[in-house]
Design a protein around this motif. Structure first.
Motif, PDB file in Angstrom:
ATOM      1  N   GLU A  28      -2.471  -5.615  -3.160  1.00 54.60           N
ATOM      2  CA  GLU A  28      -1.435  -5.126  -2.247  1.00 54.60           C
ATOM      3  C   GLU A  28      -0.752  -6.275  -1.514  1.00 54.60           C
ATOM      4  O   GLU A  28      -1.414  -7.157  -0.948  1.00 54.60           O
TER       5      GLU A  28
ATOM      6  N   ASP B 204      -3.490   0.157   5.637  1.00 54.66           N
ATOM      7  CA  ASP B 204      -4.228  -1.007   5.115  1.00 54.66           C
ATOM      8  C   ASP B 204      -3.739  -2.350   5.670  1.00 54.66           C
ATOM      9  O   ASP B 204      -3.582  -3.330   4.914  1.00 54.66           O
TER      10      ASP B 204
ATOM     11  N   HIS C 191      -8.724  -3.025  -2.387  1.00 52.11           N
ATOM     12  CA  HIS C 191      -9.594  -2.002  -1.803  1.00 52.11           C
ATOM     13  C   HIS C 191     -11.066  -2.286  -2.054  1.00 52.11           C
ATOM     14  O   HIS C 191     -11.919  -1.814  -1.317  1.00 52.11           O
TER      15      HIS C 191
ATOM     16  N   LYS D  32       0.353   9.301   0.456  1.00 54.84           N
ATOM     17  CA  LYS D  32      -0.863   8.557   0.763  1.00 54.84           C
ATOM     18  C   LYS D  32      -1.989   9.495   1.183  1.00 54.84           C
ATOM     19  O   LYS D  32      -1.860  10.198   2.192  1.00 54.84           O
TER      20      LYS D  32
ATOM     21  N   ARG E 249       3.585  -1.566  -7.539  1.00 51.45           N
ATOM     22  CA  ARG E 249       2.924  -0.344  -7.107  1.00 51.45           C
ATOM     23  C   ARG E 249       3.211  -0.085  -5.643  1.00 51.45           C
ATOM     24  O   ARG E 249       3.109  -0.987  -4.797  1.00 51.45           O
TER      25      ARG E 249
ATOM     26  N   CYS F  37       0.862  -1.186   0.000  1.00 53.40           N
ATOM     27  CA  CYS F  37       0.000   0.000   0.000  1.00 53.40           C
ATOM     28  C   CYS F  37       0.897   1.235   0.000  1.00 53.40           C
ATOM     29  O   CYS F  37       0.752   2.117  -0.835  1.00 53.40           O
TER      30      CYS F  37
HETATM   31 MN    MN Z   1      -3.969   0.623   0.215  1.00 52.21          MN
END
Ligand code: MN
Ligand code: PEP
Length: 370
Positions: free
Chosen positions: A322, A333, A296, A155, A150, A126
């Motif tokens: 993630e 997360d 998500h 954030k 990624r 994340c």
């Molecule tokens: Mn995330």
């Protein structure tokens, strides 16, 4: 057939053609009026004008049709003209499939995303939390044939006191980790002024759900030469999502990938509700590739496999997930990132095909769409 009937029919044929020519000419003129109205900021539908036309026709009616029939015939004509100009107006959008019937394929580094290509997998933490963490994840996902990494450096968090990302340092770490493992790098941009900085580090600019309608950011990213991953807003309609993509494209950036990440509903067992119909719809309405962020969407590890299969079944061009070396201590997360073992199990269960040979990235992808 009696000669008389034949000649009457021939006359009717001529009248049909005349009517067609008149209707076509009428539609053309109505289209011109519609364009002028739109340019002046007025609605194309003008009920007062429509009533005036009907009154004029009824006043001129000498039969054999009664007034109600005349009205109903002409209402059909008005409606057909209106639909035509609405369709023509919609066609002007760059995002629309009417403008571009073939699927767009977006190149991210050396990876092609879009129709006809194996569905791509984007994996990573994340947030990039440290050099060790980013390198560990990059190494692991690359070893499984995943082409895109990624990791967030900026954030957008609901709680202003929670971890906000490492900023530029995070981008630099992400770039290094990707270069070390032959990965393309994706990270989220939250501010228009950061575009030049992001261009130095990333291969794909992510616009997050919370910024889907940050039009200033969209325009700035639309002027970048980097491809864009545009997430759907938490409560955005498909039309709003596509219009956000239009903002990017209207500035010249046509390398746009859409990403469904779940929408806010009344359901409480999941963090969001994966809207599979939006994935299918976005692919019908637009020519852009569409991904599904399974992390998500559900916000639950036990749904990752099912949501991946669902996304691919409705035509998604790839999946985002993630992965964290130790989700229990993740700075964001925690509940939904998966550890390395769970990630391997996920790859097995979703039939993610891995040649285990990073040189042959073209073989990466989900083996089956079912
Ligand atoms: Mn995330
Ligand atoms: C993310 O991708 O880490 C993220 C914050 O997602 P979203 O913008 O979809 O909430």
């Amino acid at each position: 057939m009696p000669e008389k009937v034949q000649s009457l029919r021939a006359r009717i044929d001529d009248l049909n053609l005349e009517l067609l020519a008149l209707l076509s000419e009428r539609a053309r003129l109505a289209g011109e009026v519609g364009k002028l109205q739109t340019a002046a900021g007025a609605s194309q539908y003008d009920p007062v004008r429509e009533q005036q036309m009907l009154d004029m026709l009824v006043a001129a009616n000498r039969g054999p049709f009664d007034d109600a029939t005349v009205k109903s015939l002409f209402k059909q004509v008005f409606q057909a003209s209106m639909q035509l100009s609405q369709r023509q107006e919609k066609r002007q959008y760059l995002v629309s499939r009417d403008q571009h019937p073939d699927d767009t394929i977006v190149e991210v580094g050396s990876v092609e995303v879009g129709s006809g290509r194996p569905p791509v997998l984007i994996a990573g933490p994340c947030a990039i939390e440290s050099r060790e963490q980013a390198f560990a994840v990059a190494e692991r996902v690359a070893s499984r044939g995943v082409p895109l990494f990624r990791g967030g450096a900026f954030k957008p968090r609901t709680d202003p006191y929670s971890f906000q990302g490492l900023g530029e340092e995070g981008l630099a770490i992400g770039r290094e980790a990707c270069d070390a493992h032959g990965l393309a790098f994706v990270s989220e941009i939250v501010s228009a002024q950061d575009v030049p900085m992001f261009e130095e580090y990333v291969d794909l600019l992510q616009v997050g759900a919370r910024n889907m309608q940050n039009f200033h950011l969209l325009r700035a990213v639309g002027r970048s030469s980097k491809p864009v991953l545009l997430k759907r807003g938490l409560s955005a309609t498909v039309e709003e999502w596509l219009m956000a993509a239009e903002y990017l494209m209207s500035e010249g950036n046509h390398a746009v990938i859409l990403c469904e990440r779940g929408i806010r509903t009344f359901e409480r067992y999941t963090r969001n509700t994966l809207d599979v119909s939006a994935v299918a719809l976005a692919k019908l309405e637009s020519h852009l590739p569409v991904l599904v962020d399974v992390t998500h969407s559900g916000g639950r590890r036990d749904l990752l496999v099912a949501l991946t299969k669902a996304g691919l079944a409705v035509g998604a061009d790839g999946i985002m997930i993630e992965v964290h070396p130790n989700p229990a201590v993740a700075l964001s997360d925690q509940k939904q990132q998966v550890d390395f073992e769970t990630f391997d199990a996920y790859l097995d269960a979703t039939l993610y095909h891995d040649s285990l040979s990073p040189q042959r990235l073209e073989l990466s992808g989900f083996a089956s769409r079912r």
